[in-house]
Motif scaffolding. Structure first.
Motif, PDB file in Angstrom:
ATOM      1  N   GLN A 375      -1.091  -9.067  35.444  1.00 37.53           N
ATOM      2  CA  GLN A 375      -0.429  -7.762  35.259  1.00 37.53           C
ATOM      3  C   GLN A 375      -0.153  -7.444  33.599  1.00 37.53           C
ATOM      4  O   GLN A 375       0.067  -6.373  33.595  1.00 37.53           O
ATOM      5  N   TYR A 376      -0.307  -8.418  32.916  1.00 35.88           N
ATOM      6  CA  TYR A 376      -0.175  -8.238  31.426  1.00 35.88           C
ATOM      7  C   TYR A 376      -1.466  -8.269  30.819  1.00 35.88           C
ATOM      8  O   TYR A 376      -2.346  -8.517  31.489  1.00 35.88           O
ATOM      9  N   ARG A 377      -1.558  -7.732  29.788  1.00 29.14           N
ATOM     10  CA  ARG A 377      -2.999  -7.727  28.977  1.00 29.14           C
ATOM     11  C   ARG A 377      -3.273  -8.893  28.000  1.00 29.14           C
ATOM     12  O   ARG A 377      -4.404  -8.729  27.446  1.00 29.14           O
ATOM     13  N   PHE A 378      -2.605 -10.005  28.112  1.00 27.96           N
ATOM     14  CA  PHE A 378      -2.892 -11.186  27.406  1.00 27.96           C
ATOM     15  C   PHE A 378      -4.385 -11.793  27.622  1.00 27.96           C
ATOM     16  O   PHE A 378      -4.888 -12.171  26.946  1.00 27.96           O
ATOM     17  N   GLU A 379      -4.232 -12.221  29.078  1.00 27.12           N
ATOM     18  CA  GLU A 379      -5.566 -12.693  29.309  1.00 27.12           C
ATOM     19  C   GLU A 379      -6.743 -11.806  28.894  1.00 27.12           C
ATOM     20  O   GLU A 379      -7.853 -12.455  28.592  1.00 27.12           O
ATOM     21  N   ARG A 380      -6.727 -10.401  28.885  1.00 32.29           N
ATOM     22  CA  ARG A 380      -7.893  -9.748  28.557  1.00 32.29           C
ATOM     23  C   ARG A 380      -8.038  -9.833  27.073  1.00 32.29           C
ATOM     24  O   ARG A 380      -9.222  -9.715  26.411  1.00 32.29           O
ATOM     25  N   SER A 381      -6.681  -9.835  26.462  1.00 32.25           N
ATOM     26  CA  SER A 381      -6.841 -10.145  24.847  1.00 32.25           C
ATOM     27  C   SER A 381      -7.422 -11.278  24.606  1.00 32.25           C
ATOM     28  O   SER A 381      -8.383 -11.582  23.421  1.00 32.25           O
ATOM     29  N   LEU A 382      -7.364 -12.364  25.092  1.00 27.70           N
ATOM     30  CA  LEU A 382      -8.020 -13.871  24.891  1.00 27.70           C
ATOM     31  C   LEU A 382      -9.474 -13.686  25.229  1.00 27.70           C
ATOM     32  O   LEU A 382     -10.239 -14.266  24.527  1.00 27.70           O
ATOM     33  N   ARG A 383      -9.675 -13.032  26.224  1.00 30.90           N
ATOM     34  CA  ARG A 383     -11.266 -13.085  26.571  1.00 30.90           C
ATOM     35  C   ARG A 383     -11.959 -12.135  25.475  1.00 30.90           C
ATOM     36  O   ARG A 383     -13.193 -12.383  25.106  1.00 30.90           O
ATOM     37  N   GLU A 384     -11.465 -10.951  24.987  1.00 31.87           N
ATOM     38  CA  GLU A 384     -12.075 -10.087  23.996  1.00 31.87           C
ATOM     39  C   GLU A 384     -12.010 -11.091  22.812  1.00 31.87           C
ATOM     40  O   GLU A 384     -13.107 -11.126  22.039  1.00 31.87           O
ATOM     41  N   ALA A 385     -10.898 -11.648  22.340  1.00 33.04           N
ATOM     42  CA  ALA A 385     -10.948 -12.365  21.170  1.00 33.04           C
ATOM     43  C   ALA A 385     -11.817 -13.567  21.035  1.00 33.04           C
ATOM     44  O   ALA A 385     -12.539 -13.882  19.976  1.00 33.04           O
ATOM     45  N   SER A 386     -12.362 -14.218  22.405  1.00 35.62           N
ATOM     46  CA  SER A 386     -13.215 -15.061  22.351  1.00 35.62           C
ATOM     47  C   SER A 386     -14.442 -14.725  22.013  1.00 35.62           C
ATOM     48  O   SER A 386     -15.551 -15.497  21.636  1.00 35.62           O
ATOM     49  N   ILE A 387     -14.883 -13.579  22.370  1.00 38.26           N
ATOM     50  CA  ILE A 387     -16.003 -12.934  22.015  1.00 38.26           C
ATOM     51  C   ILE A 387     -16.711 -12.792  20.560  1.00 38.26           C
ATOM     52  O   ILE A 387     -17.727 -13.081  20.226  1.00 38.26           O
ATOM     53  N   LEU A 388     -15.502 -12.381  19.844  1.00 40.78           N
ATOM     54  CA  LEU A 388     -15.545 -12.032  18.436  1.00 40.78           C
ATOM     55  C   LEU A 388     -16.396 -12.813  17.638  1.00 40.78           C
ATOM     56  O   LEU A 388     -17.373 -12.423  16.805  1.00 40.78           O
ATOM     57  N   PRO A 389     -16.079 -14.320  17.702  1.00 42.30           N
ATOM     58  CA  PRO A 389     -16.696 -15.305  16.885  1.00 42.30           C
ATOM     59  C   PRO A 389     -18.270 -15.468  17.284  1.00 42.30           C
ATOM     60  O   PRO A 389     -18.875 -15.981  16.357  1.00 42.30           O
ATOM     61  N   LEU A 390     -18.363 -14.924  18.511  1.00 41.51           N
ATOM     62  CA  LEU A 390     -19.825 -15.445  18.957  1.00 41.51           C
ATOM     63  C   LEU A 390     -20.890 -14.192  19.008  1.00 41.51           C
ATOM     64  O   LEU A 390     -21.909 -14.605  18.921  1.00 41.51           O
ATOM     65  N   TYR A 391     -20.424 -13.010  18.784  1.00 40.50           N
ATOM     66  CA  TYR A 391     -21.273 -12.000  18.868  1.00 40.50           C
ATOM     67  C   TYR A 391     -21.536 -11.386  17.651  1.00 40.50           C
ATOM     68  O   TYR A 391     -21.165 -11.971  16.588  1.00 40.50           O
ATOM     69  N   ASP A 392     -22.484 -10.310  17.529  1.00 40.42           N
ATOM     70  CA  ASP A 392     -22.740  -9.684  16.107  1.00 40.42           C
ATOM     71  C   ASP A 392     -23.187 -10.835  14.998  1.00 40.42           C
ATOM     72  O   ASP A 392     -22.510 -10.856  13.925  1.00 40.42           O
ATOM     73  N   ALA A 393     -23.931 -11.663  15.637  1.00 40.55           N
ATOM     74  CA  ALA A 393     -24.597 -12.550  14.686  1.00 40.55           C
ATOM     75  C   ALA A 393     -23.525 -13.939  14.591  1.00 40.55           C
ATOM     76  O   ALA A 393     -22.471 -13.628  14.009  1.00 40.55           O
ATOM     77  N   GLY A 394     -23.452 -14.807  15.547  1.00 41.74           N
ATOM     78  CA  GLY A 394     -22.577 -15.776  15.851  1.00 41.74           C
ATOM     79  C   GLY A 394     -22.166 -16.551  14.403  1.00 41.74           C
ATOM     80  O   GLY A 394     -23.082 -16.661  13.775  1.00 41.74           O
ATOM     81  N   ASN A 395     -20.942 -16.805  14.363  1.00 37.02           N
ATOM     82  CA  ASN A 395     -20.482 -17.474  13.030  1.00 37.02           C
ATOM     83  C   ASN A 395     -21.088 -18.783  12.894  1.00 37.02           C
ATOM     84  O   ASN A 395     -21.259 -19.170  11.757  1.00 37.02           O
ATOM     85  N   PHE A 396     -21.460 -19.676  13.902  1.00 30.93           N
ATOM     86  CA  PHE A 396     -22.164 -20.815  13.652  1.00 30.93           C
ATOM     87  C   PHE A 396     -23.687 -20.544  13.544  1.00 30.93           C
ATOM     88  O   PHE A 396     -24.534 -21.371  12.738  1.00 30.93           O
ATOM     89  N   GLY A 397     -24.235 -19.770  14.373  1.00 32.75           N
ATOM     90  CA  GLY A 397     -25.871 -19.576  14.441  1.00 32.75           C
ATOM     91  C   GLY A 397     -26.167 -18.717  13.078  1.00 32.75           C
ATOM     92  O   GLY A 397     -27.313 -19.224  12.716  1.00 32.75           O
TER      93      GLY A 397
END
Length: 406
Positions: A375-397
């Protein structure tokens, strides 16, 4: 040297306009679109907001004014992007990819190509015109975007081929993860910029080029990918089966130069991905701060009065400020250097997305187990934040390798 972090009146207006758009037109559809199990149906729930973004000039605000775009500087663009990302970074990615698909036409296209493709987007009256950018490919040998510029026998990395046959290129192969490319119906975006191998005999980068593939081109199929985060951004698998594209759609300056296009695109998008992380973390911080000011956990006073929540939120606030200004610095550098900034763009992407991911989780620790209540948006914030290091040319790759390379 003059350094001033004060927004001008014009920049304040851009920020306020983007914030009002995000809260009035985007926020009402975010939860329903995020919850929709079918990714294409969820994406279509954002169409009214996208139409409004077109009407207000947001959707193509990054394109130059001479071709009908908004003409925003990169600094102005990231100021606006933060406000949209604070509501939903997936929708912001959809807008960003319009730029990834069309800015290379501005960089590298002939005058005729600029006029034909850029004004086609900015003059559209349906307010549904959308552009895709297709670089990423599935893993395998020799596939994989992370190794698009690796030298190897027979050419490495990019494996989608475009073979000249008369006045057309015949395109074959498969892309995986590109955004916007399927359009609103998985029959294709209005325009797709596709990085292809035009010389299969050339190893490494020298055989890469970019084609504009128009909607309705036969021999192409699209399939939606269902993602854990950024569900309001449409990712697809694309399969090319003898698709024929006019030779005049090869963006002339990218001929044998596709690796530079990819690196330049990632330079431009680095501060935008970084500011997306700032927006997500800012939303989590504001929610956690409000929670701490009102929640007592059964005690005598709200938890903000205790040192641990106060110290953690103070640390988070400082990191958000630092990341924001680093993104402004990156965007300013790109403005000053002809849309090049391969080093600082990659640094923006790595530092800000990983630091903000930690900030979101710290905010959840302040709230405690209630942060996983949907009912709060923290779980969605966590899901969104987890994508950011991985997409748009992954930070490790890719991104750390780009920094290392420079």
């Amino acid at each position: 040297m003059s350094i001033d972090f004060t927004l001008s009146k014009e920049q304040q207006g851009i920020r306020d306009m983007a914030r009002e758009f995000a809260r009035e037109h985007l926020l009402p559809v975010v939860r329903e679109a995020d919850d929709e199990p079918d990714p294409l149906s969820g994406f279509n729930l954002t169409k009214p907001a996208y139409r409004e973004a077109c009407r207000q000039g947001i959707a193509f605000s990054m394109l130059p004014k001479e071709y009908g775009g908004g003409g925003l500087s990169n600094v102005d663009f990231v100021i606006a992007a933060e406000e949209i990302c604070a509501v939903d970074p997936g929708f912001a990615t959809t807008l960003l990819v319009n730029g990834l698909g069309l800015l290379p036409v501005w960089y590298y296209g002939t005058d005729e190509q600029k006029e034909r493709f850029l004004t086609q987007a900015t003059n559209d009256t349906t307010n549904e015109f959308i552009v895709g950018y297709a670089a990423s490919e599935p893993p395998g040998s020799p596939g994989g975007t992370a190794n698009f510029d690796a030298p190897a026998a027979g050419g490495a990395g990019m494996a989608v081929t475009a073979t000249l046959d008369g006045d057309e290129y015949v395109v074959n192969g498969r892309k995986y993860w590109p955004c916007n490319v399927g359009g609103w119906d998985n029959e294709g975006a209005d325009l797709n910029l596709v990085v292809v191998r035009t010389d299969s005999e050339a190893g490494g980068t020298s055989g890469l080029s970019a084609l504009i593939v128009e909607r309705g081109t036969p021999g192409i199929t699209y399939r939606s990918i269902s993602t854990s985060g950024q569900r309001l951004a449409p990712n697809c698998e694309i399969v090319f089966d003898n698709a024929r594209v006019p030779a005049g759609n090869l963006i002339e300056g990218t001929r044998g130069n596709g690796d530079l296009l990819i690196n330049r695109n990632f330079a431009w998008s680095g501060p935008v991905a970084g500011i997306a992380a700032v927006g997500v973390a800012r939303a989590a911080y504001e929610d956690a701060l409000q929670w701490a000011k009102t929640y007592t956990a059964g005690g005598a006073s709200p938890i903000i009065h205790y040192q641990y929540p106060g110290y953690v939120l103070g640390d988070v606030a400082a990191k958000i400020e630092a990341a924001r200004y680093f993104c402004w610095k990156g965007a300013h550098y790109i403005d000053q250097h002809d849309y090049h900034g391969e080093l600082i763009g990659a640094m923006n992407k790595v530092l800000c997305t990983e630091m903000m991911m930690d900030c979101v989780y710290k905010c959840m620790q302040v709230v405690g187990v209630n942060s996983v209540d949907r009912q709060y948006r923290f779980e969605r914030s966590l899901r969104e934040a987890s994508i950011l290091p991985l997409y748009d040319a992954g930070n490790f790759g890719m991104q750390r390798r780009r920094i290392h390379g420079v």
